[in-house]
Design a protein around this motif. Structure first.
Motif, short mmCIF file in Angstrom:
data_model
loop_
_atom_site.label_atom_id
_atom_site.label_comp_id
_atom_site.label_asym_id
_atom_site.label_seq_id
_atom_site.Cartn_x
_atom_site.Cartn_y
_atom_site.Cartn_z
N SER A 249 0.84 -1.20 0.00
CA SER A 249 0.00 0.00 0.00
C SER A 249 0.88 1.25 0.00
N LYS A 250 0.24 2.42 -0.09
CA LYS A 250 0.95 3.69 -0.16
C LYS A 250 1.13 4.35 1.21
N LEU A 251 0.97 3.60 2.28
CA LEU A 251 1.05 4.15 3.63
C LEU A 251 2.33 4.95 3.86
N THR A 252 2.16 6.13 4.45
CA THR A 252 3.32 6.90 4.91
C THR A 252 3.38 6.91 6.44
N SER A 253 2.22 6.72 7.09
CA SER A 253 2.21 6.64 8.55
C SER A 253 1.08 5.74 9.02
N ILE A 254 1.31 5.09 10.16
CA ILE A 254 0.33 4.20 10.76
C ILE A 254 0.32 4.46 12.27
N THR A 255 -0.88 4.71 12.81
CA THR A 255 -1.03 4.86 14.26
C THR A 255 -1.89 3.72 14.76
N PHE A 256 -1.27 2.84 15.54
CA PHE A 256 -2.00 1.69 16.07
C PHE A 256 -2.80 2.10 17.30
N GLY A 257 -3.97 1.49 17.48
CA GLY A 257 -4.65 1.62 18.76
C GLY A 257 -3.86 0.88 19.82
N LYS A 258 -4.06 1.22 21.07
CA LYS A 258 -3.23 0.68 22.14
C LYS A 258 -3.47 -0.80 22.42
N ASN A 259 -4.54 -1.40 21.85
CA ASN A 259 -4.87 -2.79 22.16
C ASN A 259 -4.58 -3.77 21.03
N VAL A 260 -3.84 -3.33 20.02
CA VAL A 260 -3.49 -4.25 18.93
C VAL A 260 -2.58 -5.36 19.46
N LYS A 261 -3.05 -6.60 19.33
CA LYS A 261 -2.29 -7.75 19.82
C LYS A 261 -1.47 -8.43 18.72
N THR A 262 -2.08 -8.52 17.52
CA THR A 262 -1.45 -9.29 16.45
C THR A 262 -1.23 -8.44 15.21
N ILE A 263 0.00 -8.47 14.71
CA ILE A 263 0.34 -7.89 13.41
C ILE A 263 0.77 -9.06 12.53
N GLY A 264 -0.02 -9.36 11.52
CA GLY A 264 0.15 -10.60 10.76
C GLY A 264 1.37 -10.64 9.87
#
Length: 400
Positions: A249-264
């Motif tokens: 994807s063309k993502l330049t920034s990503i802000t995760f919520g504080k409860n993200v457990k899994t990044i695949g």
């Protein structure tokens, strides 16, 4: 004797007449399966050469009620197809890769649309889901890159669409498909959405700004692959990000919520414009190659309190006890890097495409260097290993 002979002749004639009455009708260019008990027929293939195809309601006394799996798959030359209202089922991949189809009207009595039924029909611009449809399979409109709008009939009890032409379940808790050919650059997701289905935004090139649902819990695999999205702000109810979800994807920034457990696995691989990554404290599973070829990342950050991951002063990402070096930030401007003496394993692709790195010192503690760990590091000329014991080094670990 004459009576017996006459009886035999009459019986033969009767059997011949019965046999002729059971002869199946001519189906011309269609391949069909007949259900003699229910007097129905399923279209299972097409051998014709017409660019406009009209499927008949009947063949003789048999009513056409379904289009079978792969029936029209890869029929590239068909530009228009008319399906009769007698059809209740469109099977899996029935029209997959019918790249010439520009127009298709779904029948008013249709009940089921199978998995990937219209996948990669690249020229369809609009689709209307009839009121009667009760089941839509997975990836039905994947790769339909000209699809500008999906409409659902108002009386449908199972599905709905929004003003942007995106497809949902009736309660708008599952976002099934965004119209990939939409010219909109912004999309505001309803806050009712808890799940974004696989491939929902895949190849949606035009949409750059997406406002995510505050109640979103799951982003499934490939959901935003090759999407035009630039920035993603994800909220605190999100727990899982699926495999390949933002790949390419063309993502330049990503802000995760504080409860993200899994990044695949490969969740952000080939996001070449992504500059900084901050891992939340709740994250306990980062998959294989999650940040592979993120060539603009300047540092990885891990929120304080994370029990599974950490970083060093250079912004390299490690497991918590720093025995595994997972990723070095390949846009780090430093020319030298000394790997901490706690590290036992350097993961696959850990330093891959580090353009500025010229010198690396590997401590005696390192026992394993994974595949392509230092591949495509054009300026890396000085690698110092401080140990004496044998190492398990992948053959292509330092491949240029």
């Amino acid at each position: 004797m004459k009576k017996t002979l006459l009886a035999v002749i009459m019986l033969t004639a009767l059997l011949f007449t019965f046999s002729c009455s059971k002869k199946l009708p001519d189906t011309s260019e269609f391949e069909c399966e007949f259900d003699k008990k229910n007097k129905t027929v399923s279209i299972i293939g097409y051998n014709g050469n017409n660019d406009e195809v009209v499927i008949p309601e009947k063949f003789g006394n048999f009513t056409v009620t379904s289009i079978g799996r792969n029936a029209f798959s890869k029929k590239y030359d068909i530009s228009k197809i008319t399906i009769p209202d007698t059809v209740k089922t469109v099977g899996d991949r029935a029209f997959e890769l019918c790249i010439g189809i520009k127009e298709i009207t779904l029948p008013n009595n249709l009940e089921t649309i199978g998995n990937a039924a219209f996948s990669n029909c690249r020229n369809i611009r609009r689709i209307i889901i009839p009121e009667s449809v009760s089941k839509i399979g997975l990836s039905v409109f994947t790769g339909c890159t000209s699809l500008e709008k999906i409409e659902v009939a108002l009386g449908n009890k199972n599905y709905t669409s929004d003003k942007y032409g995106a497809l949902f379940d009736k309660n708008q808790t599952i976002l099934i498909q965004y119209p990939l050919g939409s010219q909109r650059t912004k999309y505001e997701m309803p806050d009712t959405v808890t799940v974004i289905e696989s491939y929902a935004f895949e190849k949606a090139k035009n949409v750059e700004d997406i406002t995510f649902s505050k109640n979103l819990k799951t982003i499934k695999s490939y959901a935003f692959q090759s999407c035009g999205i630039r920035n993603a702000i994800l909220f605190d109810k999100l727990e899982g990000i699926g495999n390949f979800s933002f790949n390419e994807s063309k993502l330049t920034s990503i802000t995760f919520g504080k409860n993200v457990k899994t990044i695949g696995d490969s969740a952000f691989s080939w996001c070449t414009s992504l500059s900084e990554v901050s891992i939340p404290s709740a994250t306990d599973n980062i998959g294989t190659s999650s940040f592979f070829m993120c060539t603009s990342v300047e540092r990885y950050n891990v929120e304080e309190g994370n029990e599974n991951y950490t970083t060093d002063s250079c912004g390299a990402l490690f497991n918590k006890d720093m025995t595994v070096l997972m990723y070095y930030p390949v846009s780090n401007t430093g020319e030298e890097y000394v790997i901490p003496n706690t590290v036992q394993q350097i993961s696959a692709n850990a330093f891959s495409t580090s353009l500025n790195l010229k010198k690396v010192t590997i401590p005696d503690s390192v026992e394993m260097i994974g595949e392509l760990a230092f591949s495509q590091c054009p300026n890396l000329s000085d690698v110092i290993y401080e140990g004496t014991k044998p190492q398990n080094i992948a053959e292509n670990a330092f491949e240029k």
